[in-house]
Design a protein around this motif. Structure first.
Motif, PDB file in Angstrom:
ATOM      1  N   ASP A  34       0.828  -1.213   0.000  1.00 35.05           N
ATOM      2  CA  ASP A  34       0.000   0.000   0.000  1.00 35.05           C
ATOM      3  C   ASP A  34       0.861   1.262   0.000  1.00 35.05           C
ATOM      4  OD1 ASP A  34      -2.221  -1.573   0.014  1.00 35.05           O
ATOM      5  OD2 ASP A  34      -2.646  -1.330   2.157  1.00 35.05           O
ATOM      6  N   GLU A  35       1.955   1.230   0.778  1.00 38.05           N
ATOM      7  CA  GLU A  35       2.851   2.397   0.834  1.00 38.05           C
ATOM      8  C   GLU A  35       3.521   2.631  -0.517  1.00 38.05           C
ATOM      9  OE1 GLU A  35       4.663   2.609   5.262  1.00 38.05           O
ATOM     10  OE2 GLU A  35       4.940   0.692   4.235  1.00 38.05           O
ATOM     11  N   ILE A  36       3.930   1.546  -1.157  1.00 35.86           N
ATOM     12  CA  ILE A  36       4.577   1.656  -2.472  1.00 35.86           C
ATOM     13  C   ILE A  36       3.580   2.162  -3.510  1.00 35.86           C
ATOM     14  CG2 ILE A  36       5.629   0.327  -4.347  1.00 35.86           C
ATOM     15  CD1 ILE A  36       6.885  -1.458  -2.163  1.00 35.86           C
ATOM     16  N   SER A  37       2.340   1.628  -3.456  1.00 31.23           N
ATOM     17  CA  SER A  37       1.317   2.058  -4.417  1.00 31.23           C
ATOM     18  C   SER A  37       0.981   3.537  -4.255  1.00 31.23           C
ATOM     19  CB  SER A  37       0.052   1.217  -4.242  1.00 31.23           C
ATOM     20  OG  SER A  37       0.294  -0.131  -4.576  1.00 31.23           O
ATOM     21  N   ALA A  38       0.930   3.989  -2.999  1.00 32.62           N
ATOM     22  CA  ALA A  38       0.591   5.395  -2.745  1.00 32.62           C
ATOM     23  C   ALA A  38       1.640   6.329  -3.331  1.00 32.62           C
ATOM     24  CB  ALA A  38       0.452   5.628  -1.250  1.00 32.62           C
ATOM     25  N   VAL A  39       2.919   5.997  -3.155  1.00 34.73           N
ATOM     26  CA  VAL A  39       3.994   6.830  -3.714  1.00 34.73           C
ATOM     27  C   VAL A  39       4.011   6.715  -5.233  1.00 34.73           C
ATOM     28  CG1 VAL A  39       6.494   7.154  -3.830  1.00 34.73           C
ATOM     29  CG2 VAL A  39       5.398   6.746  -1.621  1.00 34.73           C
ATOM     30  N   ASN A  40       3.819   5.502  -5.731  1.00 38.98           N
ATOM     31  CA  ASN A  40       3.874   5.275  -7.175  1.00 38.98           C
ATOM     32  C   ASN A  40       2.761   6.012  -7.905  1.00 38.98           C
ATOM     33  OD1 ASN A  40       5.286   3.871  -9.330  1.00 38.98           O
ATOM     34  ND2 ASN A  40       3.421   2.660  -9.595  1.00 38.98           N
ATOM     35  N   ALA A  41       1.657   6.256  -7.213  1.00 40.98           N
ATOM     36  CA  ALA A  41       0.518   6.927  -7.841  1.00 40.98           C
ATOM     37  C   ALA A  41       0.693   8.436  -7.941  1.00 40.98           C
ATOM     38  CB  ALA A  41      -0.757   6.612  -7.052  1.00 40.98           C
ATOM     39  N   LEU A  73      11.826   5.191   1.456  1.00 42.27           N
ATOM     40  CA  LEU A  73      12.131   3.785   1.164  1.00 42.27           C
ATOM     41  C   LEU A  73      11.161   3.217   0.137  1.00 42.27           C
ATOM     42  CD1 LEU A  73      13.101   2.497   4.713  1.00 42.27           C
ATOM     43  CD2 LEU A  73      14.611   2.967   2.781  1.00 42.27           C
ATOM     44  N   ALA A  74       9.903   3.660   0.179  1.00 41.25           N
ATOM     45  CA  ALA A  74       8.954   3.234  -0.853  1.00 41.25           C
ATOM     46  C   ALA A  74       9.391   3.753  -2.219  1.00 41.25           C
ATOM     47  CB  ALA A  74       7.553   3.740  -0.513  1.00 41.25           C
ATOM     48  N   ILE A  79      10.603   1.691  -5.612  1.00 42.54           N
ATOM     49  CA  ILE A  79      10.041   1.930  -6.947  1.00 42.54           C
ATOM     50  C   ILE A  79      11.161   2.158  -7.963  1.00 42.54           C
ATOM     51  CG2 ILE A  79       8.713   3.596  -8.321  1.00 42.54           C
ATOM     52  CD1 ILE A  79       6.993   4.012  -5.721  1.00 42.54           C
ATOM     53  N   ALA A  80      12.154   2.960  -7.578  1.00 44.90           N
ATOM     54  CA  ALA A  80      13.294   3.199  -8.478  1.00 44.90           C
ATOM     55  C   ALA A  80      14.032   1.899  -8.770  1.00 44.90           C
ATOM     56  CB  ALA A  80      14.234   4.222  -7.852  1.00 44.90           C
ATOM     57  N   ARG A  81      14.225   1.083  -7.749  1.00 49.98           N
ATOM     58  CA  ARG A  81      14.923  -0.203  -7.948  1.00 49.98           C
ATOM     59  C   ARG A  81      14.157  -1.081  -8.922  1.00 49.98           C
ATOM     60  NH1 ARG A  81      14.692  -5.259  -6.999  1.00 49.98           N
ATOM     61  NH2 ARG A  81      12.675  -5.068  -5.941  1.00 49.98           N
ATOM     62  N   ARG A  82      12.837  -1.157  -8.750  1.00 50.47           N
ATOM     63  CA  ARG A  82      12.021  -2.000  -9.632  1.00 50.47           C
ATOM     64  C   ARG A  82      12.064  -1.524 -11.078  1.00 50.47           C
ATOM     65  NH1 ARG A  82       6.497  -3.164  -6.029  1.00 50.47           N
ATOM     66  NH2 ARG A  82       7.573  -4.147  -4.251  1.00 50.47           N
ATOM     67  N   ASN A  83      12.331  -0.253 -11.261  1.00 53.49           N
ATOM     68  CA  ASN A  83      12.443   0.302 -12.616  1.00 53.49           C
ATOM     69  C   ASN A  83      13.892   0.358 -13.099  1.00 53.49           C
ATOM     70  OD1 ASN A  83       9.676   1.532 -13.702  1.00 53.49           O
ATOM     71  ND2 ASN A  83       9.693   1.716 -11.480  1.00 53.49           N
ATOM     72  N   ASN A  84      14.784  -0.332 -12.365  1.00 53.40           N
ATOM     73  CA  ASN A  84      16.210  -0.395 -12.717  1.00 53.40           C
ATOM     74  C   ASN A  84      16.856   0.986 -12.762  1.00 53.40           C
ATOM     75  OD1 ASN A  84      18.485  -2.030 -13.250  1.00 53.40           O
ATOM     76  ND2 ASN A  84      18.351  -1.586 -15.441  1.00 53.40           N
ATOM     77  N   TRP A  85      16.351   1.882 -11.943  1.00 53.99           N
ATOM     78  CA  TRP A  85      16.904   3.237 -11.822  1.00 53.99           C
ATOM     79  C   TRP A  85      17.737   3.246 -10.538  1.00 53.99           C
ATOM     80  CZ3 TRP A  85      13.287   8.177 -11.906  1.00 53.99           C
ATOM     81  CH2 TRP A  85      14.058   9.294 -12.192  1.00 53.99           C
ATOM     82  N   LEU A  86      18.870   2.576 -10.585  1.00 49.31           N
ATOM     83  CA  LEU A  86      19.606   2.271  -9.365  1.00 49.31           C
ATOM     84  C   LEU A  86      20.255   3.492  -8.730  1.00 49.31           C
ATOM     85  CD1 LEU A  86      21.266  -1.184 -10.154  1.00 49.31           C
ATOM     86  CD2 LEU A  86      19.129  -0.684  -8.959  1.00 49.31           C
ATOM     87  N   ASN A 114      20.463   6.973  -3.979  1.00 45.14           N
ATOM     88  CA  ASN A 114      20.445   8.331  -3.427  1.00 45.14           C
ATOM     89  C   ASN A 114      19.222   8.570  -2.546  1.00 45.14           C
ATOM     90  OD1 ASN A 114      22.735   8.695  -4.883  1.00 45.14           O
ATOM     91  ND2 ASN A 114      21.898  10.111  -6.371  1.00 45.14           N
ATOM     92  N   THR A 115      18.093   7.967  -2.909  1.00 45.54           N
ATOM     93  CA  THR A 115      16.872   8.156  -2.122  1.00 45.54           C
ATOM     94  C   THR A 115      16.962   7.392  -0.809  1.00 45.54           C
ATOM     95  OG1 THR A 115      15.641   8.373  -4.194  1.00 45.54           O
ATOM     96  CG2 THR A 115      14.353   8.020  -2.195  1.00 45.54           C
ATOM     97  N   ALA A 116      17.411   6.134  -0.858  1.00 41.60           N
ATOM     98  CA  ALA A 116      17.548   5.343   0.369  1.00 41.60           C
ATOM     99  C   ALA A 116      18.592   5.947   1.300  1.00 41.60           C
ATOM    100  CB  ALA A 116      17.917   3.902   0.021  1.00 41.60           C
ATOM    101  N   ASP A 117      19.582   6.613   0.736  1.00 43.24           N
ATOM    102  CA  ASP A 117      20.651   7.240   1.536  1.00 43.24           C
ATOM    103  C   ASP A 117      20.136   8.380   2.418  1.00 43.24           C
ATOM    104  OD1 ASP A 117      23.075   5.993   1.393  1.00 43.24           O
ATOM    105  OD2 ASP A 117      23.785   7.078  -0.356  1.00 43.24           O
ATOM    106  N   LYS A 118      18.961   8.918   2.095  1.00 40.40           N
ATOM    107  CA  LYS A 118      18.462  10.102   2.803  1.00 40.40           C
ATOM    108  C   LYS A 118      17.712   9.769   4.087  1.00 40.40           C
ATOM    109  CE  LYS A 118      17.986  12.920  -1.386  1.00 40.40           C
ATOM    110  NZ  LYS A 118      17.028  13.593  -2.288  1.00 40.40           N
ATOM    111  N   THR A 119      17.428   8.496   4.339  1.00 36.61           N
ATOM    112  CA  THR A 119      16.640   8.173   5.528  1.00 36.61           C
ATOM    113  C   THR A 119      17.421   8.494   6.794  1.00 36.61           C
ATOM    114  OG1 THR A 119      17.400   5.865   5.475  1.00 36.61           O
ATOM    115  CG2 THR A 119      15.324   6.373   4.367  1.00 36.61           C
ATOM    116  N   ARG A 120      16.671   8.813   7.853  1.00 34.08           N
ATOM    117  CA  ARG A 120      17.299   9.247   9.096  1.00 34.08           C
ATOM    118  C   ARG A 120      17.212   8.199  10.208  1.00 34.08           C
ATOM    119  NH1 ARG A 120      14.904  13.125   6.240  1.00 34.08           N
ATOM    120  NH2 ARG A 120      12.841  12.472   6.961  1.00 34.08           N
TER     121      ARG A 120
END
Length: 651
Positions: free
Chosen positions: A391-398, A434-435, A439-446, A451-457
């Motif tokens: 659900d979290e992934i779908s919400a961001v993906n939308a 992280l969601a 999504i970026a990983r699933r789209n092979n946008w590594l 960079n996005t996962a690196d920002k978590t606190r």
């Protein structure tokens, strides 16, 4: 059943054809915008009305007639596209027009709403607006822009001219910036400042500035040094520290002969400049020269190199004193917190040291890892990681902004895609980050996933921070070259973020960012007679060549990964030249690499390698062990090469 299958394939084909047509249309519209073909752009925009990328077409349309667009129209676009960086881009472009038109009332209202306020051109327009409004506090803010050694936008000149004309800026302000320009080697900027802001009587002595910059020693030998005038003294000081940039030892006797003719501030300034250049050359005399500078204020770059000079000789008292002299914001950087703690420990002050290390150890980076190990703990990837639900992934993906970013990425418009992604995620919390990374990983946008996962606190997923694609290929070559797989992955993560099409400004390409000359050299070593440069873009060839070269620089650096990593980035001869006469702790060697890019590169590659080793379940090796001890260069023969990155020093 057969008819159903045929229908499904037909619908799929139509969908794919539709997507292809959409892509072709969008790229055609983009080309029409670039060539100024408004009629073609408008026709395509009608066909793509309602498409996820329609805001870009609307941006192209209004951008083409921005000078004539009404305020209501521009503001309407900005408000309608607040979830896209296009809103801020259009506002910035509009502000440039308003600034040139000197429409200060509208400019000030819109400038206050600009999200990214680091544009110097717009900042100078904003200061012009305040000046026109009679703001008495303008001089202090304007001076912060003025004190730059680089060239400034044309919007700054009317501002500074007015401040000089009003007597709010004077000759000392002019000299302060001339010095900054000369320090940076921006001779053209210095000349513009001299002609524009110095009294006419002071200009003539500086006519030979270019010759002094090209050959400072010749000028110092000429006997035509004038220390009675301000321009003459400034020119002589410039010649001394310009010579020190290439040879501190050559500059020293000239300054020792001349320095008594200069006042205390001037002497301290030159000693500080010479000390900085000596420190970057790893000349032990640097600390003595910093002491000669006395109470003369150092800039932040000089302050950091004073600490590094002290680290090279392990003068921990000097390390503490030099860090204490830094402004608070600089002291709070990870590097100086770590080295302060080390200095305190060396002096037996374990309580304060461990307090610093404990706070620093919470950071997942080079200095955080070293701090953890200094406390006696083992660095490892977090055992419990947060993985977002469907659900979290779908919400961001939308989110439309995420959809636009993905669509642009699929079109290989990486700059626009990255801007859209960064804008979309700029206020995300850890779960959303992280969601989005997933999504970026699933789209092979590594690179975006990393960079996005690196920002978590607080919540982390190190699998997203440290992906390991192509392991089937990588393991083959890592074993064949007898290389640590974690180190190779750590290097690739820093080189290209696993972007196979990556190409640097100097021509390096592929996952392992190989230079054309290096690739040609490797092909010759491997006996490939029909090698072509375009093969470097292929995954297998890039990894094969990259691991071959990495093994080569490792073997030619006595198996020391830190030196090999520095060599891979900056060239074999430089990495060896940066060694000390005697053995040096690996962390100190890395800290004192003169090139900022290479210093950060080495630290991040070695840090990455530790995290990858944990991910791969390798036998525990601490980061400090990985950094090791760098052997002294006493007795070594130094390789010289015109191309520092070329392996032309092959034994």
């Amino acid at each position: 059943m057969f008819k159903l299958i045929v229908l499904v394939f037909a619908l799929l084909s139509l969908s794919q054809a539709g997507a292809a047509n959409r892509d072709d249309d969008f790229l055609a519209a983009r080309d029409a915008f670039r060539t100024g073909d408004a009629a073609r752009l408008n026709a395509i925009a009608k066909r793509l009305n309602g498409d996820v990328l329609a805001p870009y077409l609307a941006y192209y349309q209004i951008q083409m007639r921005l000078k004539d667009a009404s305020e209501e129209e521009v503001r309407s676009f900005i408000a309608s596209n607040a979830d896209s960086p296009l809103s801020d881009r259009l506002r910035a472009d509009w502000l440039r027009i308003l600034g040139r038109q000197q429409n200060w009332a509208t400019f000030q209202a819109e400038y206050a709403a600009l999200a990214s306020n680091d544009d110097v051109e717009l900042a100078c327009f904003a200061l012009q607006a305040r000046l026109q409004g009679g703001d008495d506090s303008i001089a202090q803010d304007a001076r912060r822009k003025w004190l730059s050694g680089g060239e400034l936008p044309s919007s700054c000149k009317p501002l500074f001219d007015a401040l000089f004309a009003a007597g709010k800026f004077g000759v000392e302000d002019a000299w302060a910036r001339i010095r900054l320009a000369l320090e940076m080697g921006n001779i053209g900027v210095a000349r513009q400042l001299i002609l524009g802001y110095l009294p006419e009587a002071q200009r003539d002595s500086l006519r030979n500035m270019e010759k002094v910059a090209d050959n400072p020693q010749q000028f110092l030998d000429s006997g035509s040094i004038d220390t009675q005038s301000r321009p003459g003294r400034e020119l002589a000081m410039f010649a001394v520290y310009r010579l020190a940039r290439s040879s501190p030892a050559a500059a020293q006797p000239y300054w020792e002969r001349l320095h008594a003719r200069f006042n205390g501030e001037e002497q301290g300034y030159v000693w500080g400049q010479m000390a900085f250049h000596a420190a970057r050359k790893h000349d032990p005399v640097a600390l003595n020269w910093f002491h000669e500078a006395g109470a003369t204020p150092l800039n932040e770059l000089q302050m950091t190199w004073r600490v590094r000079a002290a680290l090279r000789v392990q003068d921990w008292h000097e390390v503490l004193e030099s860090i204490a002299a830094m402004p608070e914001a600089l002291q709070n950087q990870g590097a100086w917190r770590y080295w302060k703690a080390r200095a305190l420990k060396s002096r037996g002050k374990l309580g304060p040291a461990n307090g610093i290390l404990a706070n620093l150890s919470r950071e997942h980076n080079f200095y955080g890892q070293l701090a953890t190990e200094e406390l006696g703990a083992v660095v490892s990837n977090p055992v419990s990681t947060y993985q977002p639900g469907a659900d979290e992934i779908s919400a961001v993906n939308a989110m439309p902004s995420i959809q636009r970013a993905l669509a642009l990425y699929q079109l290989n418009l990486r700059t626009d895609a990255n801007r859209e992604w960064i804008w979309a995620t700029r206020s995300f919390d850890d779960k959303q980050l992280l969601a989005a990374a997933e999504i970026a990983r699933r789209n092979n946008w590594l690179d975006r996933a990393i960079n996005t996962a690196d920002k978590t606190r607080e919540l982390h997923d190190f699998g997203l921070r440290y992906p390991a694609p192509h392991r089937d290929v990588m393991q083959v070559y890592a074993r064949e070259r007898d290389l640590d797989e974690a180190w190779v992955y750590g290097l690739i993560r820093q080189e290209s973020r696993f972007v196979q099409q990556a190409r640097s400004s100097v021509g390096a390409s592929g996952l392992m960012q190989l230079m054309p000359a290096t690739a040609q050299w490797i092909a010759k070593r491997l006996g490939l007679k029909h090698f072509r440069q375009n093969l470097i873009g292929q995954l297998d060839t890039n990894i094969s060549f990259g691991t071959y070269y990495l093994k080569y620089v490792l073997d030619t650096n006595d198996g020391q990964p830190v030196l090999a990593t520095a060599s891979y980035n900056a060239g074999p001869s430089r990495a060896k030249r940066w060694k000390d006469e005697h053995a040096l702790e690996g962390a100190i060697y890395a800290e004192s690499i003169p090139f900022t890019e290479t210093r950060n590169y080495v630290q991040k590659v070695m840090s990455n390698a530790s995290y990858y080793a944990n991910r791969f379940g390798q036998q525990l090796v601490t980061l400090k062990q990985r950094l090791g001890t760098i052997s002294g260069r006493a007795g070594e023969k130094e390789c010289q090469s015109r191309d520092e990155r070329s392996p032309s020093c092959d034994p």
